[in-house]
Design an enzyme around this catalytic site. Structure first.
Site, PDB file in Angstrom:
ATOM      1  N   ASP A  77       2.083  -6.152  39.481  1.00 42.35           N
ATOM      2  CA  ASP A  77       1.453  -6.800  40.627  1.00 42.35           C
ATOM      3  C   ASP A  77       1.014  -8.224  40.264  1.00 42.35           C
ATOM      4  OD1 ASP A  77      -0.305  -7.503  42.720  1.00 42.35           O
ATOM      5  OD2 ASP A  77      -0.820  -5.422  43.075  1.00 42.35           O
ATOM      6  N   ASP A  92       0.856  -1.184   0.000  1.00 46.63           N
ATOM      7  CA  ASP A  92       0.000   0.000   0.000  1.00 46.63           C
ATOM      8  C   ASP A  92       0.889   1.230   0.000  1.00 46.63           C
ATOM      9  OD1 ASP A  92      -2.161   1.642   0.042  1.00 46.63           O
ATOM     10  OD2 ASP A  92      -3.067   0.779   1.839  1.00 46.63           O
ATOM     11  N   SER A 147       1.432  -8.038  46.418  1.00 49.37           N
ATOM     12  CA  SER A 147       0.923  -6.683  46.602  1.00 49.37           C
ATOM     13  C   SER A 147       1.012  -6.233  48.060  1.00 49.37           C
ATOM     14  CB  SER A 147      -0.508  -6.597  46.057  1.00 49.37           C
ATOM     15  OG  SER A 147      -0.942  -5.271  45.967  1.00 49.37           O
TER      16      SER A 147
END
Length: 855
Positions: A677, A121, A392
């Protein structure tokens, strides 16, 4: 010597190349790295692969108004750093190429060829379809022709012919752990002088080694003749025939940006030369003059050396020597503890391995974990724990405890009181002008040292203030003092490596952080904790940096903000953005030869990828990208996947659309890690303690999440089932899902290899009526203290709340402490059962080993 630190580098080179090449090991590292020899050396031959792209048929282009302008791109990154491509056949539905491409491939590596059909293209070429093919399915001396179906709904095909034969090059030795392969790495170090005539102008010299660690260097050139303009260093894979490309350009006007003159687009190409690195002698300085044009000469002096076979990345699945030494010392302490707590005489080599897990949940998880651990201490069972692991918010509790090398030997009331001061204090100081100035200085210092600074670093500095209200110089490696005598449980902090555009539930690789090592047990790749944040390539340390302070690791372990929009939607509504799945790439297995290769478990099936299209990519990038994910240097970069890597249970390559089935896209082939986390995968670190090397017998799982009290168990069960990891069946009634009790026991009585799991949801059941097990609340004050709702609309324990009132903090600590004390009989019964099961496990393992059967 080239491994010495390169001194006197110009400023332009600092961010672009690894200046301190530290191949030579110091005595301290040699002592720390006496690891079990779980890697091995192997000899493997080379093969010559020929790929002939013949033709395609019935191709429908992206533009409906005209026929396709097709070409095929070939990518085999394990053999060539650059892709090949055919010529473009314009305006044809049946393009024909008959072009042949040659590769030299190594027999130890999983070589996956990607054939991508494009429609040319004017602006951006359209990707029509791609075929992922395992060339290991071709036998030496064999020529096969394949017609790949490019669309199951029509007759679009791509015809390709393959031929492979053993190379005349002698076999070479590699280092492997059965998952990763380390090839020899070459380092080229050089200096440049530039001769230029008297004509005015600014010149740009581009140096590049395709596939190298450094990629592209652009030293600034000056007007004076024969001036030495700089030094350079490149590290590259010796096996992919690397070459140094030298290109000279001249700017037609003075560059506006003196720091990056190569960005000026008004340049005149003067000349280019290429130097095969194989032509340079080993260990000798070589002078080369490159005539890049009639009046421009570049003088170069270069030295090439090959890396030693000693790696800085430990390849293997055995425990680190530090952890192994800890276990021997810890067994003695556990034996004494069980003798007092259970009134049983247990030999140290027969004690069960007990792991305590804390889930995520911000300040709620941190506070609750203190209470759970205090409950175990009150039961005199804290010294029976082998591993303490968290995700965490639970990692915040752990990291604060381990600042004291003897924390578990002391009354936990003191660290709990310190935590209360942190949680109940105002957090506004974290955003004061003075603190923001400090954060800015810290981040700028990281950036000047070449670190990848991101939002998780800022979040780590914010957490540092939340938890300490001051600077905290502690580092993770400092915690070696906390386990060197076996005096505390061994800490394992959890994070997961994700992709920035894939949900954590679909792909996440667990990364463990311990005082001695950080690494991926999935790949069997570990580095010293002191070296985390440094730059590695092909298993070697390229540039060492200072170990980051633990606050920056806390920013990774608790980086809940890295969620993408699709995951946020899932948390809020219970399901992802469903219509987004219809825009993703479609992956199909198109292997027509499955029966032929049924007995070969090492072979990956051929897969077809049908792109969702340009517009869908925009939506995918917007809804699934992690704009704030922490980007870190990838210490597995430059290593390859072993030819039989699928046989390792951590990989789920048997799933047709799982990333594990695409080795060219897995972590060792990536430039960066994106550690976040662990809650993005499973909100509890089960995968880190379920490794067979840790041989855990009992898991005490403390779940502090708001909702879905058994979700971590269901997710872990699915994780283990996919990988063949022993885990008990999780069966929970609907009533328990709605109103959970304080403790649940899951075990498989018939299989001693399956750990006993005690799961503690965060509930306030009998605590409302009892101030201690067996003692009712009598006064109004006592009843008010216990009679609170955890999940009410205005609860102080919401995940986003980091500040509690003192009473709220004490309530949460006491609640979790009570829930442990109230289940004393259940816990001790599980430990007694584990003692009996370990005896059976030992007998079972001995019988299997005697029969030479792998357990």
């Amino acid at each position: 010597m080239w491994w010495a630190a390169v001194r006197g580098l110009p400023g332009w080179a600092v961010p672009a190349l690894a200046a301190a090449v530290l191949w030579k090991k110091d005595k301290e590292r040699a002592r720390a790295c006496k690891m079990p020899a779980s890697w091995r050396k192997e000899m493997h031959p080379y093969y010559n692969l020929s790929v002939t792209v013949l033709r395609a048929q019935n191709i429908q282009g992206a533009d409906l108004l005209s026929k396709a302008d097709c070409y095929v791109q070939l990518k085999l990154p394990t053999a060539s750093p650059l892709p090949y491509r055919t010529k473009v056949v314009y305006n044809s539905t049946d393009p024909e190429w008959n072009e042949t491409f040659h590769y030299r491939i190594h027999g130890a590596i999983k070589n996956i060829l990607e054939l991508t059909l494009y429609d040319r293209d004017l602006m951006l070429d359209d990707k029509l379809s791609a075929v992922v093919f395992d060339v290991g399915s071709i036998k030496p001396g064999q020529t096969i022709r394949r017609a790949f179906k490019l669309n199951p709904k029509d007759k679009q095909v791509l015809e390709v012919e393959f031929h492979i034969e053993e190379s005349q090059d002698p076999p070479s030795e590699i280092i492997t752990n059965g998952v990763l392969v380390a090839h020899p790495c070459v380092c080229v170090e050089g200096k440049i002088k530039f001769d230029v005539n008297k004509e005015k102008g600014n010149y740009i010299l581009k140096l590049s080694v395709p596939g190298s660690y450094e990629k592209l260097l652009c030293p600034p050139l000056k007007q004076s003749q024969t001036e030495e303009v700089g030094k350079f260093v490149f590290h590259a894979d010796k096996e992919i025939s690397p070459h140094l490309d030298v290109c000279l350009l001249k700017t037609l006007r003075t560059a506006q940006n003196d720091l990056a003159p190569e960005l000026d687009k008004r340049t005149l190409y003067l000349g280019k030369e290429s130097i095969p690195l194989a032509s340079l002698p080993e260990g000798q300085e070589t002078d080369i003059d490159l005539l890049l044009s009639k009046s421009h000469v570049v003088h170069m002096s270069m030295t090439k050396e090959e890396s030693s076979q000693e790696l800085d990345v430990r390849l293997g699945f055995a425990l680190s020597q530090g952890e192994a030494d800890f276990l021997e010392k810890r067994k003695e302490i556990i034996a004494e503890t069980l003798k007092d707590a259970l009134d049983l005489n247990v030999a140290p080599d027969k004690v069960p391995v007990i792991a305590v897990l804390g889930s995520g949940g911000g300040a709620r998880a941190m506070t609750s974990f203190y209470g759970s651990l205090q409950g175990l201490q009150d039961l005199k069972l804290l010294d029976s724990i082998t591993y303490l692991s968290g995700v965490s918010g639970s990692t915040w509790c752990m990291s604060m405890l381990y600042e004291d090398p003897d924390w578990s030997k002391k009354d936990l009331k003191e660290p709990i009181n310190r935590a209360q001061k942190s949680v109940t204090s105002s957090k506004s100081g974290a955003f004061s002008a003075e603190r923001l100035r400090y954060c800015t200085q810290e981040l700028m210092a990281l950036e000047s040292d070449g670190c990848k600074v991101n939002f998780s670093d800022l979040w780590g500095l914010v957490l540092e203030y939340f938890l300490h209200q001051k600077d905290n110089p502690a580092k993770l490696s400092d915690q070696q003092d906390s386990v060197c005598r076996g005096q505390n449980p061994y800490p394992i902090y959890a994070g997961v490596n994700v992709r920035v555009n894939i949900n954590g539930g679909d792909f996440a690789e667990w990364c463990e952080f311990t005082p001695y090592e950080i690494g991926f047990r999935k790949y069997g790749a570990f580095i010293r904790t002191e070296d985390f944040g440094s730059e590695f390539f092909m298993g070697h340390l390229i540039r060492r940096r200072k170990e980051p302070r633990i606050c920056f690791l806390q920013g990774v372990w608790g980086s809940a903000f890295a969620a993408n929009l699709d995951e946020i939607w899932t948390l809020s509504s219970g399901t992802g953005i469903r219509w987004l799945n219809s825009l993703t790439d479609v992956i199909r297995v198109i292997d027509d030869c499955r029966k032929l290769h049924f007995r070969d478990p090492t072979r990956l099936q051929t897969r077809l990828i049908m792109p969702g299209g340009f517009a869908s990519n925009i939506f995918q990038d917007f809804f699934k990208s992690r704009f704030t994910a922490g980007e870190l240097y990838n210490f597995t970069r430059g290593l390859y996947l072993y030819k039989d890597y699928m046989g390792v249970r951590e990989f789920v390559a048997w799933k047709g659309n799982h990333l594990d089935a695409f080795p060219n896209l897995l972590t060792p082939m990536e430039e960066s890690l994106y550690l976040v986390d662990g809650g993005f995968s499973i909100n509890s670190p089960f995968p880190l303690v379920l490794q067979s090397e840790r041989d855990v017998d009992v898991i005490l799982s403390f779940n502090y999440s708001w909702q879905s009290p058994f979700e971590v168990l269901h997710l872990t069960s699915k994780y283990c089932k996919e990988r063949g990891i022993p885990f008990p069946n999780i069966t929970v009634t609907e009533a328990d899902e709605k109103e959970p009790k304080e403790c649940y026991v899951f075990m498989n009585a018939d299989n001693p290899r399956v750990p006993i799991v005690l799961h503690f949801p965060l509930v306030n059941n009998t605590f409302q009526a009892y101030k201690a097990p067996g003692f009712f609340r009598e006064t109004d004050e006592e009843k008010a203290f216990g009679g609170f709702l955890l999940r009410e609309k205005d609860s102080p324990y919401r995940t986003k709340n980091f500040t509690y009132e003192a009473t709220d903090f004490n309530r949460l600590v006491e609640l979790n402490r009570y829930n442990v004390l109230n289940n004393e009989h259940t816990i001790k019964s599980a430990l007694k059962a584990a003692l009996d099961r370990r005896k059976k496990k030992t007998s079972y393992r001995g019988l299997k080993e005697k029969k030479n059967v792998k357990v």
